[in-house]
Design a protein around this motif. Structure first.
Motif, short mmCIF file in Angstrom:
data_model
loop_
_atom_site.label_atom_id
_atom_site.label_comp_id
_atom_site.label_asym_id
_atom_site.label_seq_id
_atom_site.Cartn_x
_atom_site.Cartn_y
_atom_site.Cartn_z
N GLN A 173 0.88 -1.38 0.06
CA GLN A 173 -0.01 -0.09 -0.23
C GLN A 173 1.25 1.20 0.13
OE1 GLN A 173 -2.21 0.29 3.82
NE2 GLN A 173 -4.05 1.44 2.71
N ARG A 174 1.61 1.15 0.87
CA ARG A 174 2.51 2.14 0.74
C ARG A 174 3.78 2.39 -0.49
NH1 ARG A 174 5.83 3.74 5.81
NH2 ARG A 174 5.14 5.76 4.98
N ARG A 175 3.38 1.51 -1.53
CA ARG A 175 4.75 2.04 -2.16
C ARG A 175 6.44 1.50 -2.10
NH1 ARG A 175 1.45 4.61 -7.56
NH2 ARG A 175 -0.55 3.36 -6.80
N LEU A 176 6.45 1.08 -1.21
CA LEU A 176 7.68 0.33 -0.83
C LEU A 176 8.17 -0.61 -2.08
CD1 LEU A 176 7.71 -0.14 2.89
CD2 LEU A 176 8.40 2.02 1.38
N SER A 177 9.58 -0.53 -2.20
CA SER A 177 9.99 -1.38 -2.84
C SER A 177 11.37 -1.73 -3.10
CB SER A 177 10.23 -0.53 -4.94
OG SER A 177 11.49 0.71 -4.62
N GLN A 178 11.93 -3.19 -2.97
CA GLN A 178 12.85 -3.50 -2.96
C GLN A 178 14.10 -3.53 -3.76
OE1 GLN A 178 12.33 -6.42 0.52
NE2 GLN A 178 14.44 -5.36 0.40
N THR A 179 14.89 -2.03 -2.91
CA THR A 179 15.95 -2.09 -4.02
C THR A 179 17.44 -2.49 -3.06
OG1 THR A 179 15.80 0.59 -2.55
CG2 THR A 179 14.77 0.70 -4.49
N ASP A 180 17.94 -3.27 -2.68
CA ASP A 180 18.44 -3.40 -2.76
C ASP A 180 18.17 -4.92 -3.73
OD1 ASP A 180 16.72 -3.67 -0.02
OD2 ASP A 180 18.00 -4.42 0.75
N VAL A 181 17.34 -4.95 -4.58
CA VAL A 181 18.03 -5.94 -5.53
C VAL A 181 18.71 -4.99 -6.93
CG1 VAL A 181 16.95 -5.92 -8.00
CG2 VAL A 181 15.08 -5.99 -6.12
N TYR A 182 19.31 -3.75 -6.61
CA TYR A 182 20.52 -3.60 -7.37
C TYR A 182 21.98 -3.68 -7.13
CZ TYR A 182 16.17 -1.35 -9.41
OH TYR A 182 15.01 -1.08 -10.00
N PRO A 183 21.86 -3.22 -5.31
CA PRO A 183 23.28 -4.13 -5.27
C PRO A 183 23.85 -5.73 -5.51
CG PRO A 183 22.32 -3.14 -3.21
CD PRO A 183 21.39 -2.72 -4.65
N LEU A 184 22.54 -6.25 -5.05
CA LEU A 184 22.68 -7.70 -5.59
C LEU A 184 22.66 -7.91 -6.76
CD1 LEU A 184 19.87 -9.17 -3.00
CD2 LEU A 184 22.28 -9.60 -2.67
N VAL A 185 22.44 -7.41 -7.73
CA VAL A 185 22.47 -7.95 -9.32
C VAL A 185 23.70 -7.65 -9.96
CG1 VAL A 185 21.93 -7.31 -11.96
CG2 VAL A 185 20.22 -8.24 -9.83
N LEU A 186 24.61 -6.41 -8.75
CA LEU A 186 25.44 -5.73 -9.21
C LEU A 186 26.97 -7.15 -8.81
CD1 LEU A 186 25.55 -1.70 -9.39
CD2 LEU A 186 26.27 -3.17 -10.51
N PHE A 187 26.79 -6.91 -7.48
CA PHE A 187 27.38 -8.21 -6.62
C PHE A 187 27.66 -9.95 -7.59
CE2 PHE A 187 27.41 -6.40 -2.70
CZ PHE A 187 28.97 -5.75 -2.50
N ALA A 188 26.50 -10.02 -7.78
CA ALA A 188 25.93 -11.06 -8.88
C ALA A 188 26.75 -10.99 -10.43
CB ALA A 188 25.10 -11.80 -9.54
N THR A 189 26.73 -9.40 -10.79
CA THR A 189 27.34 -9.59 -12.14
C THR A 189 29.24 -9.56 -11.94
OG1 THR A 189 25.71 -7.75 -12.46
CG2 THR A 189 27.64 -7.35 -13.87
N GLY A 190 29.89 -8.65 -10.69
CA GLY A 190 30.62 -7.98 -10.34
C GLY A 190 31.78 -9.97 -10.19
N GLY A 191 30.49 -11.00 -9.73
CA GLY A 191 31.34 -13.07 -9.50
C GLY A 191 31.26 -12.41 -11.04
N MET A 192 30.50 -12.44 -11.90
CA MET A 192 30.07 -13.56 -13.20
C MET A 192 31.29 -12.48 -13.53
SD MET A 192 26.10 -13.07 -13.85
CE MET A 192 24.89 -14.41 -13.21
N MET A 193 31.90 -11.71 -13.93
CA MET A 193 33.00 -11.29 -14.69
C MET A 193 34.23 -11.66 -13.94
SD MET A 193 31.38 -6.94 -15.16
CE MET A 193 32.74 -6.71 -16.38
N LEU A 194 34.08 -12.04 -12.94
CA LEU A 194 35.75 -12.61 -12.49
C LEU A 194 35.46 -13.88 -12.81
CD1 LEU A 194 38.38 -11.77 -10.44
CD2 LEU A 194 36.86 -12.25 -8.58
N PHE A 195 34.91 -14.40 -12.36
CA PHE A 195 34.64 -16.18 -13.26
C PHE A 195 35.90 -17.07 -14.21
CE2 PHE A 195 32.31 -20.30 -11.90
CZ PHE A 195 32.80 -21.07 -11.55
#
Lengths: 622, 99
Positions: A173-195
């Motif tokens: 109702q309060r239109r919150l959004s889970q903005t933690d999505v972006y750091p999580l995607v970035l960490f995953a992308t960083g791992g994928m680029m390092l792998f």
């Protein structure tokens, strides 16, 4: 979990990974600290990874600083700038990393290479794979960042809230959004680029976990059908951790057999046979098992359909594309390090897995009745096709696999982007979850020709029809298999792609040549679903498919006793509700789809320059 | 005691862990099986480190411990959020999608 704790856990890893202490410190010597001074780190060649992981840490800090209160009716609202800021930061970071990788790849030559004393190997192939990961991640991030005009993203307003609870209702109702999505995607992308750039068993393992852990969490964050999403998250986590454990145990035994953690040291050690060869073979096979889990190769694919179906669709596209690129990159690196010595031991393993993967993905894909699940089995089959290229172990095979990874990644981001736009609408006109049932897609071509046309082209590319990039990619890997004296693999691959074309064609026929569901059509559809369900259950040995006949349509029999009623039945029955096509959104998904489409067509029509590029890269490596 | 004894112990631990993952139904116990497998890998790293007389294996074990801790954080978060929804952690009840 809070983003701050994730940063605290991952940040030291990200910082420490490149500068490894040197191998072979003298026995008894505590010389590590002194020797550490000799390590040179070329930060320029590392910059793609550093940019992404640095942005991930900054993004986490922003998240922590803008901490939300509990969603009480009286509490302060979530700052309005937070979501655009996080999304913008993520997009800019990934784009910058991609540009940096492109610049380095263009001036790449053989002299590049070891970094941080060999813990990270930035060679042309690694740069190419980093570029591919960055491209796919950028497109996927556009889909992630998109939201409907009502302000709903694909992610739960509060992933920690119990589905159906009052707390969740308030957050919504309060239109919150889970903005933690972006750091999580970035960490995953960083791992994928390092792998794919890892030159060291420890770096490999750390990168594997840095890419996996955020994905486990992201899978559980879907806004709609949250029980499916949580289930996907748990399955992905348990099986992913199981796979990682295999990988790690294998790494330990490879270290035991060779006395080296560096891949270069391992490659040198395997040249001279010792009495430890059985240990080496066991270790390498276990490491490969861990990677087969990650790429979803049979018989380690069982998580793939459930996770692809349950995860939020933007995340499904992200992991379908990027995880595959990263994991195959690491697979190539490991196989090339040890293969010369172990050819006779490894070839049967790779052959068996490649054949099984192609056959399983294709055959089970034939009876699917859900679009996301169908693309999941298609992803399994594609893992098999890429393995054909990997198995041939020639320069042609390598360049074919590299080309395949890029084109498949781009097309799958686009395909899942389309799925994210085709939604169900309830009686009041509210947008709900994605309409993934194949029956709900009937007649889509009339209602939204552009979207359906784009999806059809992605499917044709998956099927390997000429004039799409998928054809060129398949041709490249199968030709390499023929050239490497493995015609059997290529023929099985061709047969499987022919069979797989059937199920892609089924979707296209449903979209363009069948009437939209409703009225009389719904009856026929229910019977058809029941039949498909029975066929599926006969194959899978589970007696569940028959429930489709019981008049409840696709929604099936709900959740069983233990769970609160109605939560999982978010999905409508056949013909039960309308289809919101071409959902009105900010338009980011459409951009991502258009770019993927452009890549798919351009690489299909004029593939020469890009094939040439990948061939040059493979020459540089060998 | 010879290195091979430790390796055999590590292999046994790994097998117990893998069987636990495949057989048990409680997701926390399954997760413990995974942790057992990781510790088996650590034990082999240490044993091989002793065999080769260098520090590489011990270094690897440190990294594994850190990563395993991160994995516990993520895994328990997922399991707890699932438990709050369903009041069960059995992996048998996790089959909503295959219908």
């Amino acid at each position: 979990m809070s983003p701050a704790s994730l940063a605290a856990l991952v940040a030291p890893v990200a910082l420490v990974a490149p500068p490894m202490p040197p191998a072979n410190v003298a026995p008894g010597g505590v010389a590590t600290a002194a020797a550490g001074a000799e390590i040179t780190i070329n930060w320029v060649t590392l910059s793609p990874v550093v940019i992404v992981l640095g942005a991930a840490i900054v993004s986490t800090l922003i998240e922590a600083a803008a901490a939300r209160r509990r969603p009480r009716p009286s509490g302060p609202a979530q700052p309005a700038y937070l979501r655009p800021l996080q999304a913008g930061l993520a997009l800019v970071a990934v784009a910058a990393a991609g540009l940096m990788a492109l610049r380095l790849a263009l001036e790449a030559d053989k002299s590049m290479g070891l970094n941080g004393d060999g813990a990270v190997v930035i060679d042309p192939v690694a740069l190419y794979l980093q570029l591919a990961v960055a491209c796919c991640a950028l497109l996927a991030l556009l889909v992630v960042a998109d939201r409907t005009v009502q302000g709903e993203s694909a992610f739960a307003p509060q992933a920690a809230a119990v589905p159906g609870s009052e707390y969740e209702a308030k957050a919504r109702q309060r239109r919150l959004s889970q903005t933690d999505v972006y750091p999580l995607v970035l960490f995953a992308t960083g791992g994928m680029m390092l792998f794919p750039a890892a030159g060291d068993l420890i770096t490999l393992f750390v990168a594997l976990e840095v890419l996996s852990l955020p994905l486990y969490l992201l899978s559980g964050m879907a806004r709609h059908r949250r029980l499916w999403s949580q289930e996907a998250s748990l399955k992905y986590f348990l099986l992913g951790a199981f796979g990682s454990a295999f990988f790690l145990f294998g790494a330990a035994w490879v270290y035991g057999a060779t006395g080296a953690l560096r891949l270069s040291g391992i490659a040198a050690a395997v040249q001279s046979p010792t009495g430890l060869d059985p240990i080496l073979v066991v270790g390498v096979v276990l490491m490969l098992v861990g990677l087969f889990f990650k790429v979803g190769a049979a018989p380690f694919h069982s998580w793939t359909p459930d996770v692809y179906q349950g995860a939020p669709t933007p995340i499904t596209g992200f992991m379908a594309a990027c995880t595959k690129i990263a994991a195959f990159g690491a697979l190539l690196r490991i196989v090339y390090a040890v293969f010369q010595a172990l050819e006779w031991d490894l070839r049967p393993v790779l052959w068996t897995v490649a054949i099984l993967t192609m056959v399983v993905g294709t055959v089970i894909g034939l009876v699917q009745k859900d679009v996301k699940r169908l693309l999941a089995y298609s992803a399994i089959a594609h893992a098999g096709f890429i393995l054909v290229g990997v198995t041939s172990l020639t320069a042609e095979g390598l360049s074919g696999s590299l080309f395949y990874l890029f084109t498949y990644g781009i097309a799958s981001v686009g395909g899942f982007g389309v799925i994210a736009l085709v939604r169900e609408v309830d009686a009041e006109g509210h947008m709900r979850g994605e309409a993934t049932g194949l029956d709900q897609w009937r007649g889509l071509g009339r209602r939204s020709p552009v979207l359906a046309g784009a999806f059809a082209i992605f499917l044709l590319s998956f099927a390997g029809i000429p004039l799409t990039s998928g054809f060129v990619a398949k041709f490249a890997v199968f030709a390499a298999a023929f050239g490497a004296g493995a015609p059997a693999l290529a023929i099985i691959g061709l047969a499987c792609s022919a069979a797989a074309a059937c199920f892609y064609a089924r979707v296209i026929v449903a979209m363009f040549f069948e009437p939209a569901p409703g009225g009389e059509a719904a009856v026929g559809a229910a019977a058809e679903v029941g039949a498909a369900g029975l066929a599926g259950s006969a194959l899978a040995g589970s007696g569940l498919g028959g429930s489709g006949l019981g008049g409840s349509g696709l929604g099936g029999s709900g959740l069983g006793g233990a769970s609160p009623g109605g939560l999982g039945a978010d999905r409508s029955g056949v013909g039960g509700s309308g289809l919101g096509i071409g959902v009105r959104t900010l338009g980011l998904t459409q951009i991502a789809i258009a770019v993927s489409l452009a890549f798919t067509l351009v690489l299909g029509l004029v593939p020469g320059w890009f094939l040439h590029f990948t061939q040059e890269l493979s020459q540089l490596l060998s | 005691m010879s290195v091979s004894a430790y390796l055999i112990l590590a292999a046994v631990l790994f097998t117990i862990g893998a069987v636990t993952v495949l057989v048990r139904r409680n997701s926390i116990v399954v997760f413990m099986g995974v942790e057992l497998m990781l510790n088996a890998a650590n034990l082999s790293f240490l044993a091989f480190s002793r065999l080769w007389g260098d520090f590489d294996g011990q270094l690897a074990a440190f990294f594994v411990m850190v990563v395993a801790a991160a994995e516990v954080v993520v895994g328990l978060a997922i399991i707890v959020s699932l438990f709050r929804t369903r009041r069960t952690v059995s992996v048998d009840d996790e089959n909503l999608m295959r219908r």
